[in-house]
Design an enzyme around this catalytic site. Structure first.
Site, short mmCIF file in Angstrom:
data_model
loop_
_atom_site.label_atom_id
_atom_site.label_comp_id
_atom_site.label_asym_id
_atom_site.label_seq_id
_atom_site.Cartn_x
_atom_site.Cartn_y
_atom_site.Cartn_z
N SER A 20 0.85 -1.10 -0.01
CA SER A 20 0.10 -0.15 -0.05
C SER A 20 0.93 1.36 0.03
O SER A 20 1.54 1.46 -0.96
CB SER A 20 -0.99 0.01 1.17
OG SER A 20 -1.93 0.87 0.94
N ASP A 174 -9.93 -3.81 -5.72
CA ASP A 174 -8.84 -2.63 -4.88
C ASP A 174 -8.85 -1.41 -5.95
O ASP A 174 -8.46 -1.41 -7.32
CB ASP A 174 -7.34 -3.38 -4.96
CG ASP A 174 -6.29 -2.44 -4.15
OD1 ASP A 174 -6.78 -1.38 -3.72
OD2 ASP A 174 -5.15 -2.71 -4.06
N HIS A 204 -8.12 -4.91 -1.21
CA HIS A 204 -6.67 -4.12 -0.51
C HIS A 204 -6.59 -4.66 0.72
O HIS A 204 -7.35 -4.77 1.79
CB HIS A 204 -7.20 -2.45 -0.60
CG HIS A 204 -5.86 -1.77 -0.31
ND1 HIS A 204 -4.76 -1.57 -1.29
CD2 HIS A 204 -5.44 -1.19 0.57
CE1 HIS A 204 -4.03 -0.84 -0.75
NE2 HIS A 204 -4.21 -0.70 0.63
#
Length: 234
Positions: A20, A174, A204
């Site tokens: 991320s 995501d 995610h």
């Protein structure tokens, strides 16, 4: 890295990894180290559903997964703005795309464009981006958005060509999926070896949730296994 041997580390086996926002940092570190003659060359970079740009937050993955946990589209814009300058008051301008002037959007279109995303990833729906007016005040706030250390996807080819072997993991559900797909293409176009893992049923942060308090998803385990396999194969 300068003292790797002192700690019993083989300087030829150093890699960076992040997921991320950490994937953003890992990509930026890799680019910063690219071409450095005074430090060992990185062995690899491992980018797990990384966020790599904030020029276009209306790509297919942003539209398709706008309301999918754990990273909603509006939250992605909020976090990007907090990282950029600690102020998310212009979040709606970013979501509309009115923070980037047309000439800048045209400049980076070769790298940040839905045209570079395989058609199969648009099957769940995509409406082409509509341009909006931009004011000088808003642009002034977002001038840094084109700095590669903030948005690694915008680095020049000369930098991309010097990057190490790469692993990129993306998830279908995501908002950041297309950032990973676009970076994969950039790396491959510049001759950088890429191992790609796409979790068709992933979302995610699924890797972080692996065996988290008894909560586990088979897709997360598959992704984690692929990461470990890649590292062991270096």
């Amino acid at each position: 890295m300068r003292n790797a041997e002192h700690y019993g580390v083989d300087p030829a086996c150093i890699s960076v990894c992040g997921d991320s926002a950490g994937g953003n940092l890992a990509a930026a570190v890799s680019q910063t180290l690219a071409g450095r003659a005074d430090l060992p060359r990185l062995r690899a970079q491992i980018l797990i559903y990384p966020g790599l740009q904030a020029v276009d937050m209306d790509l297919p993955s942003y539209q398709q997964n706008r309301g999918v946990p754990l990273l909603l589209r509006e939250r992605a814009a909020f976090f990007a703005l907090q990282y950029l300058h600690g102020d998310a008051s212009h979040k709606q301008d970013v979501l509309k795309g009115s923070h980037v002037p047309p000439e800048m959007r045209q400049k980076y279109k070769q790298w940040v464009s839905p045209d570079n995303i395989p058609e199969r990833f648009k099957a769940r729906g995509y409406n082409p981006h509509k341009t909006h007016d931009i004011t000088a005040e808003i642009f002034k706030k977002f001038e840094r958005i084109c700095e590669p250390n903030l948005c690694p996807l915008l680095a020049e080819d000369a930098v991309i060509q010097q990057l190490p072997e790469s692993f990129i993991l993306t998830c279908e559900y995501d908002v950041l999926r297309d950032d990973g797909l676009l970076y994969k293409k950039r790396l491959e176009d510049n001759g950088v070896p890429v191992t790609w893992c796409h979790l068709e049923d992933g979302f995610h942060a699924i890797i972080s949730l692996y065996d988290y308090g008894g909560l586990s998803f088979p897709s997360g385990k598959r992704g984690l296994d692929r990461i470990v396999q890649f590292i062991k194969g270096l």
